[in-house]
Design an enzyme around this catalytic site. Structure first.
Site, PDB file in Angstrom:
ATOM      1  N   ASP A 157     -10.239  -5.865  -5.876  1.00 44.00           N
ATOM      2  CA  ASP A 157      -9.750  -6.731  -6.946  1.00 44.00           C
ATOM      3  C   ASP A 157     -10.894  -7.147  -7.864  1.00 44.00           C
ATOM      4  OD1 ASP A 157      -7.931  -8.203  -8.411  1.00 44.00           O
ATOM      5  OD2 ASP A 157      -7.166  -9.307  -6.685  1.00 44.00           O
ATOM      6  N   ASP A 186       0.426  -8.336 -10.939  1.00 50.24           N
ATOM      7  CA  ASP A 186       0.651  -9.400  -9.963  1.00 50.24           C
ATOM      8  C   ASP A 186       2.091  -9.897  -9.989  1.00 50.24           C
ATOM      9  OD1 ASP A 186      -1.850  -9.418  -8.845  1.00 50.24           O
ATOM     10  OD2 ASP A 186      -2.604 -11.088 -10.032  1.00 50.24           O
TER      11      ASP A 186
END
Length: 647
Positions: free
Chosen positions: A490, A560
């Site tokens: 990430d 997300d």
């Protein structure tokens, strides 16, 4: 000796009479709606319905008074293959170079030579490039241009993939001048089009709504999409499509794709001049976000642009991109490897993940056909919230008293693999790494506390080899410490105050690109040393979903936002350029954690099918009926996975 552009579009048969191509540049019709015939339009129809050859049609144009010689209009009317600044072409150029001795920005590049080589020359650095397995898959044309006043050279490198109708293009500046030069702008590709009606399709949005398809007609002036955030960004994707003559459709019409193989600051600009001619540029975002010092004898290479044309609409264009990216961009191992169906702990536990919770989730999910448990954020250092722990990549001893190896072995006893989440590029102030190396951050000049601490974290300075080497060694140790089958990487903040104390004042314009090169070095080395590990890219969701990342990772977390209704648009638009197998897509809980929308498990599963398919929900909270439904959809995806990913 100016290098001009004649044709880009349909493949031209070798036995075709190509004489009409010479009319591409010598004249400009005064009617801006006049259309240059394509090579496939071997015959045209006059107003009486009588067939007419292209050469005859162009002869009639030549004889008409309704046209202008471009010699009267200057270089601004010419179709260029590569355009310089300050020598008569007033459109946005392909290159801007500044000479240190004079401050001049004028560099009139002219044709010097060319060579044709078999195959595709490999990249000379960690900058991601497409590749071939066999030399006969591609042929590469290298055209050398020179500024005869200074000796500065520019190489235009075109690699043609014969069976895929793909051209990859990059540009390399070689400083044969006797002085330092500064590159202010360098586009990877420039495409000039004849007068016509053009429509631009871009893929833009924001966090939780990445890559929404937006189409518009282009008129005189400049339209641009860009990122100056240090990553390719949630806001704009480095991919655009030009449709000619009508708006983009799925099954018909000429369209031209330009995809930049780059994960940093970029610019794609479309400009229509007063003659109605279109210029499309794509490359690293220019100054002030970028500049590069080039000493005598040094060279600089641009990122690669992937150019694809379709005469049958966006459907064929997308299929060509998908096939090319899977075969000639993505890691070879990913061609025959699908990601196991996983369940991710994030929405089940958030930062409160621990050994017992992971095993409970694994036991609950095992009977539904799930094959792997991924331990998301919260497993390392003193990571109990977003304010601490980043940089300290060892298991939290209270949460995981038996370490990652202990939880991996217990999952293996259940028949499950284990994956982990990491964020290699960031560091919290509350971490051992920051306390030891506070100078290892991207920061503004002055004390570190004066720099922007976005999301309670700083970016590590990946322009510095010692920083990249430290993170490489850290994750080498981690990946050897346990049987880790999957790594989600990430990156949760953008780059601001792009300054590196390790670079001198003349090189601060290099920070963003050097950072990107450092990230690619990390990716290249860690993925090659652990080829059996599946690596997934992520940047706060889909903030770095691009072909540069796909050179090193098998898939990318698309957004997300896991809401099924939102994902329809996100995944649909992403698939215009990127293959289904690269799209990270999971079934999450209802009500959805991002939108609070309620949807049934069937809807959530069907949308997640069009990607890697996995789960973000908490199986410990599901009813017997829901568990059975989850088991049924998992079995169905396993049956369909090869068809969905491979066709």
């Amino acid at each position: 000796k100016q290098l001009e552009h004649l044709h880009y579009g349909h493949c031209v048969p070798l036995d075709e009479d190509l004489s009409f191509l010479s009319w591409s540049n010598p004249m400009v019709p005064m009617d801006p709606l006049w259309v240059m015939p394509s090579p496939n339009e071997a015959r045209m129809t006059n107003q009486n319905g009588v067939g007419q050859s292209s050469s005859v049609a162009l002869q009639s144009l030549e004889e008409s008074q309704d046209r202008l010689e471009h010699g009267l209009l200057g270089k601004n009317s010419t179709l260029h293959e590569f355009s310089d600044r300050g020598s008569g072409d007033f459109r946005n150029p392909s290159v801007i170079v500044e000479y240190s001795s004079t401050g001049s920005l004028i560099s009139p590049f002219q044709y010097l030579s060319h060579q044709i080589v078999r195959g595709k020359p490999p990249a000379s650095s960690f900058l991601p490039m497409s590749y071939v397995d066999m030399e006969d898959e591609a042929t590469t044309l290298i055209v050398t241009l020179v500024d005869s006043n200074t000796g500065l050279q520019c190489q235009l490198i075109f690699s043609v993939f014969h069976q895929l109708d793909v051209i990859c293009r990059r540009v390399e500046i070689v400083n044969h001048a006797d002085e330092r030069v500064t590159i202010r702008k360098l586009m990877s590709a420039t495409l000039d089009f004849h007068s016509d009606q053009y429509f631009l399709t871009q893929f833009s949005g924001g966090w939780a709504r990445e890559r929404q398809k937006i189409s518009r007609e282009l008129y005189q002036g400049i339209t641009s999409i860009q990122s100056v955030r240090g990553i390719s960004s949630h806001q704009h994707n480095p991919f655009a499509i030009i449709a000619r003559g009508c708006a983009l459709t799925e099954t018909s019409g000429d369209c031209f794709g330009m995809m930049l193989m780059y994960s940093g600051n970029f610019l794609i600009e479309a400009e229509i001049n007063e003659q109605g001619r279109l210029r499309l540029n794509a490359g690293i975002h220019p100054a002030p976000e970028f500049s590069w010092q080039l000493q005598p004898g040094e060279a600089f290479c641009s990122p690669e642009a992937i150019l694809i044309h379709s005469g049958k609409g966006a459907g064929l264009l997308s299929r060509r991109y998908h096939k090319f990216i899977r075969k000639n961009v993505m890691p070879k191992a990913s061609r025959s490897r699908s990601c196991p169906i996983l369940i991710n702990t994030w929405e089940s536990t958030y930062f409160h993940v621990n050994h017992d919770a992971v095993i409970e989730i694994g036991k609950s999910a095992k009977d539904t056909g799930v094959e792997m448990v991924v331990i998301d954020d919260g497993w390392f250092g003193e990571r109990n919230d977003s304010e601490a722990g980043l940089g300290d990549w060892y298991p939290n001893p209270e949460k995981f008293p038996r370490g990652l190896d202990g939880v991996a072995k217990e999952l293996a006893d259940l028949g499950l693999k284990m994956g982990i989440w990491i964020e290699p590029e960031s560091v919290n102030v509350r971490s051992k790494l920051f306390q030891q190396h506070p100078d290892w951050c991207i920061q503004s000049p002055g004390p570190i506390h004066t720099s922007s601490n976005i999301r309670n974290q700083y970016l590590l300075d990946f322009t510095r080899d010692e920083v990249v080497d430290h993170m490489l060694n850290t994750f080498r140790t981690l990946l050897r410490s346990a049987p880790i089958a999957y790594v989600k990487m990430d990156m949760n903040r953008t780059m601001v105050e792009a300054f590196s104390p390790s670079l001198g004042p003349l090189r601060q314009g290099e920070v963003a690109h050097r950072y990107c090169l450092g990230w690619y070095r990390f990716l290249s080395l860690i993925t090659s040393e652990f080829p059996d590990v599946i690596f997934e890219g992520c940047a706060g969701g889909g903030g770095r979903f691009d072909a540069g990342m796909l050179r090193y990772v098998q898939q990318i977390w698309t957004s997300d936002n896991t809401d099924a209704s939102s994902r329809v648009g996100i995944q649909f638009s992403t698939m215009f350029g990127y293959p289904v197998s690269s799209i990270g897509s999971h079934v999450s809980d209802t009500p959805n954690h991002q939108t609070h929308r309620i949807s049934d498990l069937k809807t959530r599963s069907m949308i997640a099918f069009f990607g890697t398919f996995g789960f973000e929900n908490d199986p410990r909270k599901l009813s017997t009926r829901e568990m059975e439904e989850m088991r049924r959809f998992t079995a169905l995806f396993k049956d369909l996975r090869d068809i969905i990913h491979d066709g």
